[in-house]
Design a protein around this motif. Structure first.
Motif, PDB file in Angstrom:
ATOM      1  N   ALA A 234     -11.529 -22.552 -28.503  1.00 57.01           N
ATOM      2  CA  ALA A 234     -10.257 -22.255 -27.582  1.00 57.01           C
ATOM      3  C   ALA A 234     -10.838 -22.037 -26.194  1.00 57.01           C
ATOM      4  O   ALA A 234     -10.165 -22.655 -25.384  1.00 57.01           O
ATOM      5  CB  ALA A 234      -9.381 -21.429 -28.396  1.00 57.01           C
ATOM      6  N   LEU A 235     -11.702 -21.163 -26.173  1.00 53.32           N
ATOM      7  CA  LEU A 235     -11.861 -20.421 -24.917  1.00 53.32           C
ATOM      8  C   LEU A 235     -12.789 -21.587 -24.032  1.00 53.32           C
ATOM      9  O   LEU A 235     -12.606 -21.627 -22.688  1.00 53.32           O
ATOM     10  CB  LEU A 235     -12.766 -19.066 -24.887  1.00 53.32           C
ATOM     11  CG  LEU A 235     -11.914 -18.056 -25.211  1.00 53.32           C
ATOM     12  CD1 LEU A 235     -12.964 -16.872 -25.631  1.00 53.32           C
ATOM     13  CD2 LEU A 235     -10.961 -17.651 -24.232  1.00 53.32           C
ATOM     14  N   LEU A 236     -13.735 -22.300 -24.647  1.00 54.94           N
ATOM     15  CA  LEU A 236     -14.207 -23.367 -23.995  1.00 54.94           C
ATOM     16  C   LEU A 236     -13.712 -24.399 -23.345  1.00 54.94           C
ATOM     17  O   LEU A 236     -13.813 -24.910 -22.338  1.00 54.94           O
ATOM     18  CB  LEU A 236     -15.418 -24.064 -24.944  1.00 54.94           C
ATOM     19  CG  LEU A 236     -16.830 -23.215 -25.264  1.00 54.94           C
ATOM     20  CD1 LEU A 236     -17.603 -23.678 -26.265  1.00 54.94           C
ATOM     21  CD2 LEU A 236     -17.535 -22.911 -23.827  1.00 54.94           C
ATOM     22  N   THR A 237     -12.567 -24.945 -24.043  1.00 56.64           N
ATOM     23  CA  THR A 237     -11.727 -25.785 -23.784  1.00 56.64           C
ATOM     24  C   THR A 237     -10.564 -25.289 -22.663  1.00 56.64           C
ATOM     25  O   THR A 237     -10.287 -25.908 -21.486  1.00 56.64           O
ATOM     26  CB  THR A 237     -10.756 -26.741 -24.700  1.00 56.64           C
ATOM     27  OG1 THR A 237     -10.137 -25.598 -25.578  1.00 56.64           O
ATOM     28  CG2 THR A 237     -11.610 -27.536 -25.523  1.00 56.64           C
ATOM     29  N   MET A 238     -10.302 -23.987 -22.610  1.00 59.22           N
ATOM     30  CA  MET A 238      -9.185 -23.416 -21.907  1.00 59.22           C
ATOM     31  C   MET A 238      -9.727 -23.084 -20.433  1.00 59.22           C
ATOM     32  O   MET A 238      -9.277 -23.091 -19.448  1.00 59.22           O
ATOM     33  CB  MET A 238      -8.390 -22.261 -22.445  1.00 59.22           C
ATOM     34  CG  MET A 238      -7.581 -22.727 -23.829  1.00 59.22           C
ATOM     35  SD  MET A 238      -6.748 -21.362 -24.499  1.00 59.22           S
ATOM     36  CE  MET A 238      -5.458 -20.897 -23.708  1.00 59.22           C
ATOM     37  N   ARG A 239     -10.984 -22.313 -20.512  1.00 63.39           N
ATOM     38  CA  ARG A 239     -11.598 -21.921 -19.450  1.00 63.39           C
ATOM     39  C   ARG A 239     -12.616 -22.911 -18.738  1.00 63.39           C
ATOM     40  O   ARG A 239     -12.637 -22.884 -17.476  1.00 63.39           O
ATOM     41  CB  ARG A 239     -12.378 -20.728 -19.731  1.00 63.39           C
ATOM     42  CG  ARG A 239     -11.622 -19.417 -20.354  1.00 63.39           C
ATOM     43  CD  ARG A 239     -10.811 -18.670 -19.212  1.00 63.39           C
ATOM     44  NE  ARG A 239      -9.778 -17.924 -19.957  1.00 63.39           N
ATOM     45  CZ  ARG A 239      -9.755 -16.458 -20.060  1.00 63.39           C
ATOM     46  NH1 ARG A 239     -11.120 -16.077 -20.149  1.00 63.39           N
ATOM     47  NH2 ARG A 239      -8.751 -16.176 -20.751  1.00 63.39           N
ATOM     48  N   LEU A 240     -13.355 -23.499 -19.391  1.00 65.60           N
ATOM     49  CA  LEU A 240     -14.426 -24.522 -18.853  1.00 65.60           C
ATOM     50  C   LEU A 240     -13.761 -25.941 -18.989  1.00 65.60           C
ATOM     51  O   LEU A 240     -14.418 -26.592 -18.436  1.00 65.60           O
ATOM     52  CB  LEU A 240     -15.668 -24.374 -19.531  1.00 65.60           C
ATOM     53  CG  LEU A 240     -16.354 -22.991 -19.535  1.00 65.60           C
ATOM     54  CD1 LEU A 240     -17.654 -23.149 -20.403  1.00 65.60           C
ATOM     55  CD2 LEU A 240     -16.453 -22.454 -18.085  1.00 65.60           C
TER      56      LEU A 240
END
Lengths: 294, 322
Positions: B74-80
């Motif tokens: 989730a964080l990889l898609t949302m932040r990066l």
């Protein structure tokens, strides 16, 4: 000077919590040391002990101190039920079976409690909570002092009992070698019942003592059992003395963390200590490899 | 039996065809959703079974790997702003790495010690997710996780995607268990680890590898979960989830290949059957876990197998052992 007072305050609060951890950890470490079984449902004994005290004092209107004694009786009965229904059927099988069976029991009990008692936090009324005494500038709550005094008294009595009495000797013999103990005429089933009754009584007492200080919730056993496991392992599984030192030590450490750092770190630090000890000294601080029992 | 049982080819083709037309048969989107969730549960249970069933170590923190996979993806898609097809394997590898991190220090521990250490790890991961507000948004969780827009848009398309991933994962696990490495999983169990070392098996390496593989597939499940439901919070990856996964494995059949699959489906649909008495759900789970290990330690599939074996004179080869 203010800092010193603050520290003293936190240390005393920590000793109260630590005493409760110790009461639970002692039962668990006895069950492990003597019967080689791990009780994951020990927190539920603590939770039910607190609710029993609540029921007797609040619903039936019995005085608080008498309610505590009745809660201990409830703990004894529950401990016996644990032995008969959960642990005896899986004794002698893979030790992990006992972990899984008690885990199932834990989930069952706390969700049943949630259904029966409701999720709303409850409070046990006690005449001692409002009263404070002043000791060298440190203001102390009488209920906390009572909890601490009773805990220390019970721990000393237990230590003496395991070390000196006939029953204690039978328990230690069973811990050393179950088969030989059985050959010497010790009834293993009786010893197991005794161990679980003692464990249940100690945990229920813990619950009844902190009930007035903290709020009662059906999920309170889950966090408590985590902490008691930390105490049992860090102290050395099966070591009574280790459980006593570590229990009080952990309580003080947590209390200081909350007081001077942040309450968010309290549980993280405790579990990090667990992992650290498992890493560098898996037998625990007070355990020797191969040593078991008090 | 090193390869798939080709003698049952028609059974496999039939099952495959049936699985392919499920979206035609199941029109209700809610039931399709439950089928998709069953797929995720299967991944979770099958991966836990590698550790608890085959390696013989009780893992009470499996939801931690699930959570690492979900949050990482989730964080990889949302932040990066990485695409889902990239974050799925990357997040799973991160979960595998966290598995190695947990496995190394715990390897010296035996039985209940190991179980409690994994319980501690699970709690630490949950507490980090809970308290590291700036990264994980704390107890509120992550909302609005982008789905794999473009190629998966509907529940039906999700069904085929999850079906493919689950089938490939189960195939990979099957092949692994029947490889040289897979057989050493049995060899390094507690009761025979000394013998295994004597014939030259590096038990530490084998155990860490098994842990990494298990954590990898739990991570896959986590990543799928995050992008499928688009919302994750620390509560999803709590001790309760770990115990539910354990219940799937134990009730289904510890150490059998199909048992956990059966258990995963059972435990995803059980809440639906119990919907009218949903407040009794966890009570029932606890009772099942206790009853299963006390009266039926081999689980449902082990029980069925022993019944079949009793009836057949030739005996049925046990899937997982060979």
């Amino acid at each position: 000077m203010d800092l010193l007072l603050e520290i003293a305050q936190q240390v005393i609060n920590g000793l109260v919590i630590g005493g409760i951890y110790t009461l639970m950890a002692l039962g668990m470490t006895m069950i492990f040391g003597i019967l080689d079984q791990t009780n994951f449902a020990h927190g539920e004994l603590y939770m039910l002990g607190a609710y029993a005290a609540f029921f007797f004092s609040m619903v039936l209107g019995i005085p608080y101190l008498v309610s505590v004694c009745l809660a201990i009786l409830v703990g004894v009965l529950l401990g016996l039920m644990y032995e008969w229904l959960i642990f005896r059927p899986v004794r002698g099988k893979d030790p992990l079976n006992a972990v899984i069976a008690s885990l199932g029991a834990s989930i069952f009990i706390w969700n049943a409690a949630l259904l029966v008692f409701g999720g709303a936090p409850r409070e046990i009324p006690t005449p001692f909570l409002g009263e404070k005494v002043n000791l060298l500038g440190v203001s102390l709550n009488v209920q906390r002092l009572l909890a601490l005094a009773v805990t220390i008294g019970i721990i000393l009595a237990l230590y003496w009992w395991i070390g000196k009495s006939r029953l204690g000797r039978a328990m230690r013999a069973t811990a050393q070698n179950r088969e030989v103990a059985a050959l010497m005429g010790i009834k293993i089933g009786r010893v197991a019942e005794l161990v679980f009754a003692t464990g249940g009584a100690l945990a229920a007492l813990g619950g009844a003592l902190v009930g007035p200080i903290f709020l009662l919730q059906p999920s309170m056993g889950l966090l408590a059992v985590g902490k008691a496991f930390i105490v049992v392992i860090v102290g050395g599984m099966g070591s009574v003395l280790g459980a006593i030192y570590t229990g009080f030590g952990l309580g003080v450490l947590e209390s200081l963390t909350v007081g001077f750092l942040s309450s968010a770190y309290r549980d993280v630090i405790s579990f990090a200590i667990l992992i650290l000890v498992l890493w560098v000294r898996p037998q625990g601080l007070f355990g020797r490899t191969g040593e078991r029992g008090g | 039996m090193k390869t798939l049982p080709y003698r049952n080819l028609w059974k496999w083709v039939g099952t495959g065809l049936l699985l392919l037309i499920v979206p035609v048969l199941v029109r209700d989107p809610y039931y399709l959703h439950l089928i998709n969730m069953s797929g995720l549960s299967i991944l979770l249970a099958a991966s836990l079974n590698l550790i608890t069933g085959f390696l013989g170590e009780l893992n009470l923190g499996h939801a931690a790997f699930y959570g690492v996979g979900a949050y990482a993806s989730a964080l990889l898609t949302m932040r990066l702003h990485l695409p889902f097809l990239l974050t799925l394997p990357v997040a799973s590898l991160l979960a595998a790495f966290s598995g190695a991190l947990i496995a190394y220090p715990c390897l010296r521990l035996k039985g209940p010690y190991f179980a409690i250490a994994t319980f501690g790890y699970g709690e630490i991961v949950r507490l980090i997710l809970h308290n590291w507000d700036t990264l994980t948004n704390g107890p509120l969780g992550l909302r609005g996780i982008p789905g794999p827009a473009g190629f998966i848009n509907s529940k039906v398309e999700y069904y085929y995607f999850i079906l493919t991933i689950v089938a490939l994962s189960l195939l990979a696990i099957w092949r692994l268990l029947h490889s040289q490495l897979g057989r050493t999983f049995w060899a390094v169990r507690q009761d025979s680890v000394v013998l295994a070392e004597m014939i030259g098996i590096n038990s530490t390496r084998v155990k860490v590898l098994a842990f990494m593989v298990a954590a990898y597939f739990a991570g896959v499940a986590g990543s799928l979960y995050a992008h499928y439901l688009r919302f994750i919070s620390p509560d999803t990856f709590s001790f309760l989830e770990s115990s539910t996964a354990l219940a799937m494995v134990i009730v289904g059949g510890l150490g059998t290949f199909w048992g956990p699959v059966l258990g995963a489906i059972l435990f995803t649909w059980l809440p639906e059957l119990l919907r009218s008495v949903s407040e009794y759900r966890m009570i029932f789970y606890g009772l099942l876990l206790w009853g299963s290990i006390t009266f039926l330690p081999q689980g449902i599939s082990g029980f069925l197998e022993s019944r079949i074996r009793k009836n057949c004179t030739t005996g049925v080869a046990r899937d997982a052992h060979s």
